[in-house]
Write a protein that holds these residues in place. Sequence first.
Motif, PDB file in Angstrom:
ATOM      1  N   THR A  97      -5.309  -0.267   7.458  1.00 18.06           N
ATOM      2  CA  THR A  97      -6.148  -1.101   7.533  1.00 18.06           C
ATOM      3  C   THR A  97      -6.177  -2.658   7.957  1.00 18.06           C
ATOM      4  O   THR A  97      -6.524  -3.372   8.493  1.00 18.06           O
ATOM      5  CB  THR A  97      -7.223  -0.872   7.883  1.00 18.06           C
ATOM      6  OG1 THR A  97      -7.109  -0.083   6.329  1.00 18.06           O
ATOM      7  CG2 THR A  97      -7.961   1.339   8.425  1.00 18.06           C
ATOM      8  N   PHE A  98      -6.115  -2.812   6.462  1.00 18.15           N
ATOM      9  CA  PHE A  98      -5.749  -4.314   5.716  1.00 18.15           C
ATOM     10  C   PHE A  98      -5.184  -5.196   6.438  1.00 18.15           C
ATOM     11  O   PHE A  98      -5.646  -5.906   7.012  1.00 18.15           O
ATOM     12  CB  PHE A  98      -5.555  -4.169   4.370  1.00 18.15           C
ATOM     13  CG  PHE A  98      -6.544  -5.414   3.547  1.00 18.15           C
ATOM     14  CD1 PHE A  98      -7.252  -5.825   3.274  1.00 18.15           C
ATOM     15  CD2 PHE A  98      -4.577  -6.660   3.420  1.00 18.15           C
ATOM     16  CE1 PHE A  98      -8.472  -7.382   2.193  1.00 18.15           C
ATOM     17  CE2 PHE A  98      -5.720  -7.404   2.460  1.00 18.15           C
ATOM     18  CZ  PHE A  98      -7.008  -8.161   2.197  1.00 18.15           C
ATOM     19  N   GLY A 139       0.858  -1.105   0.140  1.00 15.77           N
ATOM     20  CA  GLY A 139       0.006   0.352  -0.208  1.00 15.77           C
ATOM     21  C   GLY A 139       1.434   1.156   0.013  1.00 15.77           C
ATOM     22  O   GLY A 139       0.839   1.720  -0.388  1.00 15.77           O
ATOM     23  N   THR A 157     -12.893   3.077   8.879  1.00 13.54           N
ATOM     24  CA  THR A 157     -12.273   2.154   8.740  1.00 13.54           C
ATOM     25  C   THR A 157     -11.928   0.807   8.907  1.00 13.54           C
ATOM     26  O   THR A 157     -12.131  -0.669   8.641  1.00 13.54           O
ATOM     27  CB  THR A 157     -11.195   2.300   7.383  1.00 13.54           C
ATOM     28  OG1 THR A 157     -10.546   2.886   6.915  1.00 13.54           O
ATOM     29  CG2 THR A 157     -12.690   3.649   6.308  1.00 13.54           C
ATOM     30  N   TYR A 175     -16.159  -1.196   3.409  1.00 12.99           N
ATOM     31  CA  TYR A 175     -15.194  -1.428   3.395  1.00 12.99           C
ATOM     32  C   TYR A 175     -13.774  -0.727   2.451  1.00 12.99           C
ATOM     33  O   TYR A 175     -13.294   0.065   2.323  1.00 12.99           O
ATOM     34  CB  TYR A 175     -15.057  -2.182   3.941  1.00 12.99           C
ATOM     35  CG  TYR A 175     -13.270  -2.101   4.733  1.00 12.99           C
ATOM     36  CD1 TYR A 175     -12.014  -1.256   5.220  1.00 12.99           C
ATOM     37  CD2 TYR A 175     -12.193  -2.723   3.620  1.00 12.99           C
ATOM     38  CE1 TYR A 175     -10.755  -0.895   5.652  1.00 12.99           C
ATOM     39  CE2 TYR A 175     -11.199  -2.899   3.921  1.00 12.99           C
ATOM     40  CZ  TYR A 175     -10.329  -2.404   4.620  1.00 12.99           C
ATOM     41  OH  TYR A 175      -8.776  -2.160   4.770  1.00 12.99           O
ATOM     42  N   LYS A 176     -14.242  -1.539   1.284  1.00 11.06           N
ATOM     43  CA  LYS A 176     -13.412  -0.827   0.197  1.00 11.06           C
ATOM     44  C   LYS A 176     -13.528   0.579  -0.517  1.00 11.06           C
ATOM     45  O   LYS A 176     -12.780   1.466  -0.504  1.00 11.06           O
ATOM     46  CB  LYS A 176     -13.773  -2.047  -0.839  1.00 11.06           C
ATOM     47  CG  LYS A 176     -12.651  -2.979  -0.841  1.00 11.06           C
ATOM     48  CD  LYS A 176     -13.329  -4.787  -1.554  1.00 11.06           C
ATOM     49  CE  LYS A 176     -12.534  -5.321  -1.657  1.00 11.06           C
ATOM     50  NZ  LYS A 176     -12.715  -6.745  -2.914  1.00 11.06           N
ATOM     51  N   PRO A 233      -4.178  -3.519  -1.888  1.00 13.85           N
ATOM     52  CA  PRO A 233      -5.069  -2.359  -1.693  1.00 13.85           C
ATOM     53  C   PRO A 233      -4.313  -0.972  -2.676  1.00 13.85           C
ATOM     54  O   PRO A 233      -5.184  -0.299  -3.618  1.00 13.85           O
ATOM     55  CB  PRO A 233      -4.123  -1.627  -0.478  1.00 13.85           C
ATOM     56  CG  PRO A 233      -2.680  -2.648  -0.637  1.00 13.85           C
ATOM     57  CD  PRO A 233      -3.108  -4.125  -0.818  1.00 13.85           C
ATOM     58  N   GLN A 267      -4.824   1.792   3.537  1.00 13.25           N
ATOM     59  CA  GLN A 267      -5.711   0.842   3.191  1.00 13.25           C
ATOM     60  C   GLN A 267      -4.850  -0.244   3.946  1.00 13.25           C
ATOM     61  O   GLN A 267      -5.491  -1.495   3.775  1.00 13.25           O
ATOM     62  CB  GLN A 267      -6.661   0.513   1.660  1.00 13.25           C
ATOM     63  CG  GLN A 267      -7.405  -0.236   1.133  1.00 13.25           C
ATOM     64  CD  GLN A 267      -8.028  -0.986   0.960  1.00 13.25           C
ATOM     65  OE1 GLN A 267      -8.317  -0.050  -0.463  1.00 13.25           O
ATOM     66  NE2 GLN A 267      -8.842  -2.150   0.892  1.00 13.25           N
ATOM     67  N   ARG A 288      -4.083   6.657  -0.395  1.00 14.75           N
ATOM     68  CA  ARG A 288      -5.089   6.022  -0.620  1.00 14.75           C
ATOM     69  C   ARG A 288      -4.477   4.558  -0.437  1.00 14.75           C
ATOM     70  O   ARG A 288      -5.479   4.148   0.220  1.00 14.75           O
ATOM     71  CB  ARG A 288      -5.523   6.302  -1.753  1.00 14.75           C
ATOM     72  CG  ARG A 288      -6.362   5.436  -2.095  1.00 14.75           C
ATOM     73  CD  ARG A 288      -7.311   5.905  -3.094  1.00 14.75           C
ATOM     74  NE  ARG A 288      -8.051   7.331  -2.559  1.00 14.75           N
ATOM     75  CZ  ARG A 288      -7.703   7.978  -3.209  1.00 14.75           C
ATOM     76  NH1 ARG A 288      -7.283   8.530  -4.508  1.00 14.75           N
ATOM     77  NH2 ARG A 288      -8.323  10.002  -2.669  1.00 14.75           N
ATOM     78  N   SER A 290     -13.000   2.877   2.023  1.00 14.48           N
ATOM     79  CA  SER A 290     -11.171   2.923   2.081  1.00 14.48           C
ATOM     80  C   SER A 290     -10.430   4.257   0.520  1.00 14.48           C
ATOM     81  O   SER A 290      -9.716   4.757   0.963  1.00 14.48           O
ATOM     82  CB  SER A 290     -10.214   2.118   1.670  1.00 14.48           C
ATOM     83  OG  SER A 290     -10.356   0.953   2.643  1.00 14.48           O
ATOM     84  N   GLN A 291     -11.157   4.017  -0.162  1.00 14.64           N
ATOM     85  CA  GLN A 291     -11.124   5.067  -1.169  1.00 14.64           C
ATOM     86  C   GLN A 291     -11.673   6.001  -1.137  1.00 14.64           C
ATOM     87  O   GLN A 291     -10.878   7.087  -1.952  1.00 14.64           O
ATOM     88  CB  GLN A 291     -11.042   3.717  -2.692  1.00 14.64           C
ATOM     89  CG  GLN A 291     -10.972   2.722  -2.992  1.00 14.64           C
ATOM     90  CD  GLN A 291      -9.758   2.676  -2.454  1.00 14.64           C
ATOM     91  OE1 GLN A 291      -8.536   2.885  -3.033  1.00 14.64           O
ATOM     92  NE2 GLN A 291      -9.976   1.505  -1.809  1.00 14.64           N
ATOM     93  N   TYR A 347     -13.829  -2.849   9.179  1.00  9.43           N
ATOM     94  CA  TYR A 347     -12.908  -4.334   8.725  1.00  9.43           C
ATOM     95  C   TYR A 347     -12.398  -5.518   9.612  1.00  9.43           C
ATOM     96  O   TYR A 347     -12.346  -6.601   9.341  1.00  9.43           O
ATOM     97  CB  TYR A 347     -12.000  -3.333   7.654  1.00  9.43           C
ATOM     98  CG  TYR A 347     -11.372  -4.375   6.716  1.00  9.43           C
ATOM     99  CD1 TYR A 347     -12.750  -5.654   5.910  1.00  9.43           C
ATOM    100  CD2 TYR A 347     -10.337  -5.277   6.694  1.00  9.43           C
ATOM    101  CE1 TYR A 347     -11.785  -6.528   5.438  1.00  9.43           C
ATOM    102  CE2 TYR A 347      -9.495  -6.293   5.805  1.00  9.43           C
ATOM    103  CZ  TYR A 347     -10.615  -6.896   5.626  1.00  9.43           C
ATOM    104  OH  TYR A 347     -10.621  -8.020   4.943  1.00  9.43           O
TER     105      TYR A 347
END
Length: 427
Positions: free
Chosen positions: A364-365, A82, A235, A344-345, A133, A361, A357, A348-349, A239
């Motif tokens: 958090t991912f 990411g 987020t 969530y996706k 991501p 993500q 960006r 996240s954007q 998630y």
Amino acid sequence: MPAPEVVGTSAGSGEDTVTRQQWKWSVLAGMASYLDAGSIVALGSGLALFQVYLGLSSGALGALAAIGPNAIGCALGAFAGGRLGDRLGRKRIYKYDLLVYALGILCIALAVNAPMLFIGTFVVGVAVGADVPTSLALVGEFSPSKHRGKLLSFTQIAWNAGPVVVLLLALALSGLDLLGIRIVFLHLFVVALVTWAMRRGLAESARWQSATAAGVTQRFQALFHGANLKALAWTGTVYLFWGLAAGTSGLFTPYIVQTLHAGGQAAGVALSCAGFVIGILATIPFMRYIDRGHRTRRALWGTGAVMQVASYAVFLIFPFNVPVIVANIVLFGIGSAIAGEAVYKIFSQELFPTLLRGTAQGFTFGVARTVLGVWSFFVPVLASAGIGVIAALLCACLVISGVVGFFFMPDTSGKSLEQIEAERALA
């Protein structure tokens, strides 16, 4: 002043239409989700067989689940991928990571000892973690504002399709035992190479190019201040707690069904497959409504959250048998399609500036998959004692995700990424 709207990597379309090229880009980017979920479920389908073949203990099995695409390996890839996608560009990451994925999958498919299985599983996790991501940032940045939710949700169909294909193959090849699982992994190897070849024609994100050309810089520390911190907390919480339930369902359903004697390998695989088919069917109407406004998004989320809590509550009320498992799968399949990873996706954007960006993500991912990895280590041990403790813990997680998602959901529907960024900077 915010930068002008940039829809794609070439001549853009209007905000009310989605071009064939944008659909194609979404499919190719969405294959990251196909390969991510497909590898998770392939590993889940083969856990019991690899355990017997290699003489793995329950602890070793938990460790295997913890380092792979469902957990820590994926987390490490997401953290790095990411951030590198924001620093170096989306294309540089997705241009090579699928080749790494393919090598890891091949190592699993040909594994004849525990080190091969563990190394392959970890490599696959890192590769998909880096891809997800980066690919999703690309989709978010070329999508028309009024259809961004639709195109990002479409990647969730790919996420469900991967497990469906994997589980159907595993079911058809169940008579071959471990050889059948090896063939399933070889299928993922082929898909990864084909996707890599087709992605070579993808261009760099125009929004990313515009931001870097303008000399914009975003330090990692900026994630932990102001509106970015609020978005990261929201987020990440949604998630993390949803992902514990989804990850357990995706990876361990066949194993738990067998371990608790509710059915054999074929029954476990078939039940798990049904859940992903339901996810696909539920995502299709979700795509139609998700861009219709903030109130619609909250209504969808609230409905789905209640269904998911109920899906694990049934295990606390009724005996663990096939009809109850079916109820769990139906409720969770529909609920997670409208109040889960797709939402969530999207956010996240929408909630982060271009050069943070992928970093946001990925963070958090990665955190969610790390926690899931720790949790996965204990699932086989907890499952051996019954479903009650697992179900109670997952119910609590889904309540937290559902409440936070519903009451604190930001209003971003239909707005350009630049408009959202400008509004959040003034908040």
